[in-house]
Design a protein around this motif. Structure first.
Motif, PDB file in Angstrom:
ATOM      1  N   PHE A   1      10.397 -21.213   4.430  1.00  0.00           N
ATOM      2  CA  PHE A   1      11.736 -20.724   4.736  1.00  0.00           C
ATOM      3  C   PHE A   1      12.510 -21.809   5.462  1.00  0.00           C
ATOM      4  CE2 PHE A   1      11.725 -16.231   3.525  1.00  0.00           C
ATOM      5  CZ  PHE A   1      10.388 -16.064   3.230  1.00  0.00           C
TER       6      PHE A   1
ATOM      7  N   GLU B   1       7.996  -3.314   6.578  1.00  0.00           N
ATOM      8  CA  GLU B   1       9.020  -2.852   5.656  1.00  0.00           C
ATOM      9  C   GLU B   1       9.873  -1.735   6.231  1.00  0.00           C
ATOM     10  OE1 GLU B   1       9.075  -3.414   2.205  1.00  0.00           O
ATOM     11  OE2 GLU B   1       7.377  -4.768   2.105  1.00  0.00           O
ATOM     12  N   PHE B   2       9.319  -1.020   7.211  1.00  0.00           N
ATOM     13  CA  PHE B   2       9.966   0.205   7.650  1.00  0.00           C
ATOM     14  C   PHE B   2      10.723   0.004   8.950  1.00  0.00           C
ATOM     15  CE2 PHE B   2       7.064   1.481   4.478  1.00  0.00           C
ATOM     16  CZ  PHE B   2       7.665   2.573   3.865  1.00  0.00           C
TER      17      PHE B   2
ATOM     18  N   LEU C   1      15.203  -3.335  -3.047  1.00  0.00           N
ATOM     19  CA  LEU C   1      14.247  -2.307  -3.447  1.00  0.00           C
ATOM     20  C   LEU C   1      15.052  -1.084  -3.861  1.00  0.00           C
ATOM     21  CD1 LEU C   1      11.186  -1.996  -3.703  1.00  0.00           C
ATOM     22  CD2 LEU C   1      11.196  -0.842  -1.510  1.00  0.00           C
ATOM     23  N   TYR C   2      15.402  -1.040  -5.114  1.00  0.00           N
ATOM     24  CA  TYR C   2      16.216   0.091  -5.568  1.00  0.00           C
ATOM     25  C   TYR C   2      15.955   0.480  -7.020  1.00  0.00           C
ATOM     26  CZ  TYR C   2      19.348  -3.626  -7.293  1.00  0.00           C
ATOM     27  OH  TYR C   2      19.862  -4.724  -7.925  1.00  0.00           O
ATOM     28  N   LEU C   3      16.299   1.743  -7.275  1.00  0.00           N
ATOM     29  CA  LEU C   3      16.239   2.275  -8.616  1.00  0.00           C
ATOM     30  C   LEU C   3      17.581   1.959  -9.239  1.00  0.00           C
ATOM     31  CD1 LEU C   3      14.844   4.120 -10.684  1.00  0.00           C
ATOM     32  CD2 LEU C   3      15.772   6.068  -9.437  1.00  0.00           C
TER      33      LEU C   3
ATOM     34  N   MET D   1       0.809  -1.219   0.000  1.00  0.00           N
ATOM     35  CA  MET D   1       0.000   0.000   0.000  1.00  0.00           C
ATOM     36  C   MET D   1       0.844   1.271   0.000  1.00  0.00           C
ATOM     37  SD  MET D   1      -3.209  -0.987   2.341  1.00  0.00           S
ATOM     38  CE  MET D   1      -3.719   0.703   2.622  1.00  0.00           C
ATOM     39  N   HIS D   2       2.164   1.120   0.226  1.00  0.00           N
ATOM     40  CA  HIS D   2       2.991   2.322   0.206  1.00  0.00           C
ATOM     41  C   HIS D   2       3.673   2.476  -1.151  1.00  0.00           C
ATOM     42  CE1 HIS D   2       5.368  -0.989   1.664  1.00  0.00           C
ATOM     43  NE2 HIS D   2       6.353  -0.441   1.017  1.00  0.00           N
TER      44      HIS D   2
ATOM     45  N   PRO E   1       4.635 -13.196   4.813  1.00  0.00           N
ATOM     46  CA  PRO E   1       5.896 -13.722   5.356  1.00  0.00           C
ATOM     47  C   PRO E   1       6.887 -12.647   5.804  1.00  0.00           C
ATOM     48  CG  PRO E   1       5.753 -14.119   2.992  1.00  0.00           C
ATOM     49  CD  PRO E   1       4.405 -13.623   3.423  1.00  0.00           C
ATOM     50  N   MET E   2       6.864 -11.480   5.149  1.00  0.00           N
ATOM     51  CA  MET E   2       7.837 -10.438   5.504  1.00  0.00           C
ATOM     52  C   MET E   2       7.762 -10.115   6.988  1.00  0.00           C
ATOM     53  SD  MET E   2      10.093  -8.354   4.064  1.00  0.00           S
ATOM     54  CE  MET E   2      10.744  -6.715   3.885  1.00  0.00           C
TER      55      MET E   2
ATOM     56  N   ARG F   1       9.054 -12.931   9.131  1.00  0.00           N
ATOM     57  CA  ARG F   1      10.516 -13.053   8.996  1.00  0.00           C
ATOM     58  C   ARG F   1      11.228 -11.988   9.831  1.00  0.00           C
ATOM     59  NH1 ARG F   1      13.294 -17.211   7.878  1.00  0.00           N
ATOM     60  NH2 ARG F   1      15.083 -15.848   7.714  1.00  0.00           N
ATOM     61  N   GLU F   2      10.685 -10.780   9.819  1.00  0.00           N
ATOM     62  CA  GLU F   2      11.348  -9.657  10.490  1.00  0.00           C
ATOM     63  C   GLU F   2      11.159  -9.687  12.003  1.00  0.00           C
ATOM     64  OE1 GLU F   2      13.088  -6.902   8.958  1.00  0.00           O
ATOM     65  OE2 GLU F   2      13.136  -8.328   7.311  1.00  0.00           O
TER      66      GLU F   2
ATOM     67  N   THR G   1       9.494   8.690  -4.474  1.00  0.00           N
ATOM     68  CA  THR G   1      10.960   8.753  -4.345  1.00  0.00           C
ATOM     69  C   THR G   1      11.619   8.562  -5.713  1.00  0.00           C
ATOM     70  OG1 THR G   1      10.745   7.737  -2.168  1.00  0.00           O
ATOM     71  CG2 THR G   1      12.968   7.820  -3.090  1.00  0.00           C
TER      72      THR G   1
ATOM     73  N   ASN H   1      18.798   3.370  -3.204  1.00  0.00           N
ATOM     74  CA  ASN H   1      17.993   2.549  -2.311  1.00  0.00           C
ATOM     75  C   ASN H   1      16.684   3.281  -2.022  1.00  0.00           C
ATOM     76  OD1 ASN H   1      16.826   1.184  -0.208  1.00  0.00           O
ATOM     77  ND2 ASN H   1      18.592   1.330   1.162  1.00  0.00           N
ATOM     78  N   LEU H   2      15.566   2.650  -2.343  1.00  0.00           N
ATOM     79  CA  LEU H   2      14.294   3.358  -2.221  1.00  0.00           C
ATOM     80  C   LEU H   2      13.783   3.426  -0.789  1.00  0.00           C
ATOM     81  CD1 LEU H   2      12.691   2.106  -5.529  1.00  0.00           C
ATOM     82  CD2 LEU H   2      13.636   4.365  -5.046  1.00  0.00           C
ATOM     83  N   MET H   3      14.500   2.779   0.114  1.00  0.00           N
ATOM     84  CA  MET H   3      14.162   2.893   1.531  1.00  0.00           C
ATOM     85  C   MET H   3      15.190   3.777   2.242  1.00  0.00           C
ATOM     86  SD  MET H   3      11.520   1.305   2.595  1.00  0.00           S
ATOM     87  CE  MET H   3      10.348   0.087   2.064  1.00  0.00           C
TER      88      MET H   3
ATOM     89  N   CYS I   1      -0.349   4.218   5.915  1.00  0.00           N
ATOM     90  CA  CYS I   1      -0.667   2.875   6.379  1.00  0.00           C
ATOM     91  C   CYS I   1       0.430   2.292   7.272  1.00  0.00           C
ATOM     92  CB  CYS I   1      -0.875   1.974   5.168  1.00  0.00           C
ATOM     93  SG  CYS I   1       0.501   2.063   4.016  1.00  0.00           S
ATOM     94  N   HIS I   2       1.441   3.088   7.639  1.00  0.00           N
ATOM     95  CA  HIS I   2       2.549   2.602   8.457  1.00  0.00           C
ATOM     96  C   HIS I   2       3.234   3.800   9.099  1.00  0.00           C
ATOM     97  CE1 HIS I   2       4.126   3.773   4.520  1.00  0.00           C
ATOM     98  NE2 HIS I   2       5.106   4.272   5.253  1.00  0.00           N
TER      99      HIS I   2
ATOM    100  N   CYS J   1       2.773  -3.210   5.214  1.00  0.00           N
ATOM    101  CA  CYS J   1       3.707  -2.072   5.124  1.00  0.00           C
ATOM    102  C   CYS J   1       4.561  -1.837   6.374  1.00  0.00           C
ATOM    103  CB  CYS J   1       2.950  -0.817   4.728  1.00  0.00           C
ATOM    104  SG  CYS J   1       1.912  -1.103   3.278  1.00  0.00           S
TER     105      CYS J   1
ATOM    106  N   LEU K   1       9.845 -10.363  -1.605  1.00  0.00           N
ATOM    107  CA  LEU K   1       9.435 -10.338  -0.204  1.00  0.00           C
ATOM    108  C   LEU K   1       8.646  -9.067   0.129  1.00  0.00           C
ATOM    109  CD1 LEU K   1       9.722 -12.371   2.046  1.00  0.00           C
ATOM    110  CD2 LEU K   1      11.937 -11.392   2.612  1.00  0.00           C
TER     111      LEU K   1
ATOM    112  N   ASN L   1      -1.932  -3.091  10.233  1.00  0.00           N
ATOM    113  CA  ASN L   1      -1.617  -3.446   8.848  1.00  0.00           C
ATOM    114  C   ASN L   1      -0.543  -4.536   8.913  1.00  0.00           C
ATOM    115  OD1 ASN L   1      -0.459  -3.483   6.226  1.00  0.00           O
ATOM    116  ND2 ASN L   1      -0.696  -1.292   5.945  1.00  0.00           N
TER     117      ASN L   1
END
Ligand SMILES: Nc1nc2c(ncn2[C@@H]2O[C@H](COP(=O)(O)OP(=O)(O)OP(=O)(O)O)[C@@H](O)[C@H]2O)c(=O)[nH]1
Ligand SMILES: [Mg+2]
Ligand SMILES: [Zn+2]
Lengths: 117, 218
Positions: A89, B132-133, A107-109, A1-2, B157-158, B161-162, A9, B11-13, B97-98, B129, A38, B126
């Motif tokens: 896993f 991921e952060f 996750l990269y450009l 959703m993000h 799973p993310m 896993r985290e 970005t 890196n998009l994060m 959402c996060h 999302c 993932l 949620n």
């Protein structure tokens, strides 16, 4: 959703990159990124966000290409590597749960393809 | 006329990661630990915190912690904790959402970190999302209520896993549901074989002492 945040970005980075090179957004043919599976990113949402966020930027004619990387794990017990399917896993060789994710979190450009004018 | 390739590794994060690094250094400097609680809307995150605020470990040791409440709208959850005298700041994402690290960093700096040893972030409800952060936390906790079905660990799973622990909530409802508990435990293990699973109820208190001890000892 993000997906929106990610795409925003991307668009900002691309525009900045172009201006430092004195290039025009209209020269861009494609924007290429890599996303590990993932992240569960939805391609359709990305494309929609890209369409909305590139409007009036000069980038609206270019393509967003997403290369999805499979989730691969390596076993810490026996070293075997393999692709995760069905969210298992665990090591395909020795069934150990002690595994690390080697790909799938990217996750990269990566790059832009531009017309040289 | 020909085409050119311009390399722009980005890196998009990355922007979030920079703030997470700042959070980590504040936490380290102040000797404060931080946990990030993640689960679906209504899975019982605030109820867990209310229970811990009221009962501690059940050994009459009060558990001092502060809470950063992430919600899309309203200050309802903060008000619930405020009643219990738990220091709490409400972070309203207005549709987001996060929680992102930048927002958490500023809220964290507003807390009296000389008096608090544990900060709990209740993330926005949620399963996708928030996982991921990176918020610079010591541990993410995956909360899953048994009314959501046993298959969630393999569908998301993310997060599993985290996470450093999984909490199965509303276990008091087990007799009323067709929830396959052994299958759920197997799914968690399949996704992440190294995390503990706590089966708890904020209504009856079942399993809460064990979970609280783990929680305050992160
Ligand atoms: N039966 C049962 N219900 C519970 C339990 N814990 C919470 N609930 C109920 O579940 C609902 C949601 O609880 P909350 O604690 O507000 O859940 P939350 O995860 O904080 O919700 P959001 O912050 O809105 O995402 C409430 O109606 C609670 O009374 C439990 O252990 N057993
Ligand atoms: Mg809540
Ligand atoms: Zn192995």
């Amino acid at each position: 959703m993000h997906e929106y945040g990610i795409v925003s970005t991307i668009v900002n980075t691309v525009l900045k990159e172009l201006s430092t090179r004195n290039m025009e957004p209209e020269q861009v043919i494609s924007v290429n990124m890599v996303a590990g599976k993932l992240h569960q990113i939805i391609e359709e949402n990305m494309q929609f966000a890209f369409e909305v966020l590139t409007k009036d930027t000069g980038l609206s004619g270019c393509r967003l290409n997403i290369e999805f990387k499979p989730v691969r794990i390596r076993c810490r017990a026996c070293g075997t590597e393999g692709e995760v399917s069905g969210a298992f896993f665990l090591c395909g060789a020795c069934q150990s749960h002690d595994v690390e994710v080697v790909t799938g979190k990217e996750l990269y450009l990566e790059n832009l393809e531009v017309r040289d004018e | 006329m020909s085409n050119l390739e311009i390399k722009v590794y980005k890196n998009l994060m990355g922007a979030n990661e920079e703030w997470a690094v700042k959070i980590r250094s504040v936490l380290k400097e102040k000797g404060v630990r931080m946990v990030n609680i993640i689960g679906s809307p209504g899975c019982g995150k605030t109820s867990l915190l209310e229970y811990i605020g009221k009962h501690g470990t059940g050994e009459k040791t009060p558990v001092p912690f502060a809470v950063l409440e992430g919600d899309v709208e309203t200050t309802k959850d903060a008000e619930r904790l405020n009643v219990l005298k738990i220091p709490v700041s409400q972070l309203i994402t207005s549709g987001g959402c996060h929680l992102e690290a930048k927002m958490v960093y500023h809220a964290l700096c507003d807390l009296d970190l000389d008096r608090i040893k544990l900060v709990v972030v209740e993330n926005v409800g949620n399963l996708v999302c928030p996982a991921e952060f990176d918020l610079g936390e010591d541990a993410k906790i995956a909360v899953l209520s048994i009314t959501e079905g046993e298959d969630k660990p393999v569908k998301y799973p993310m997060l599993f896993r985290e996470a450093k622990a999984c909490v199965l909530t509303k276990i008091d409802l087990l007799p009323h549901l067709k929830f396959d508990l052994p299958a759920c435990l197997e799914y968690v293990k399949q996704v992440n074989g190294s995390i503990p699973v706590f089966q708890v109820s904020s209504y009856t208190g079942e399993g809460m002492d064990d979970f609280t001890r783990w929680f305050i000892g992160v």
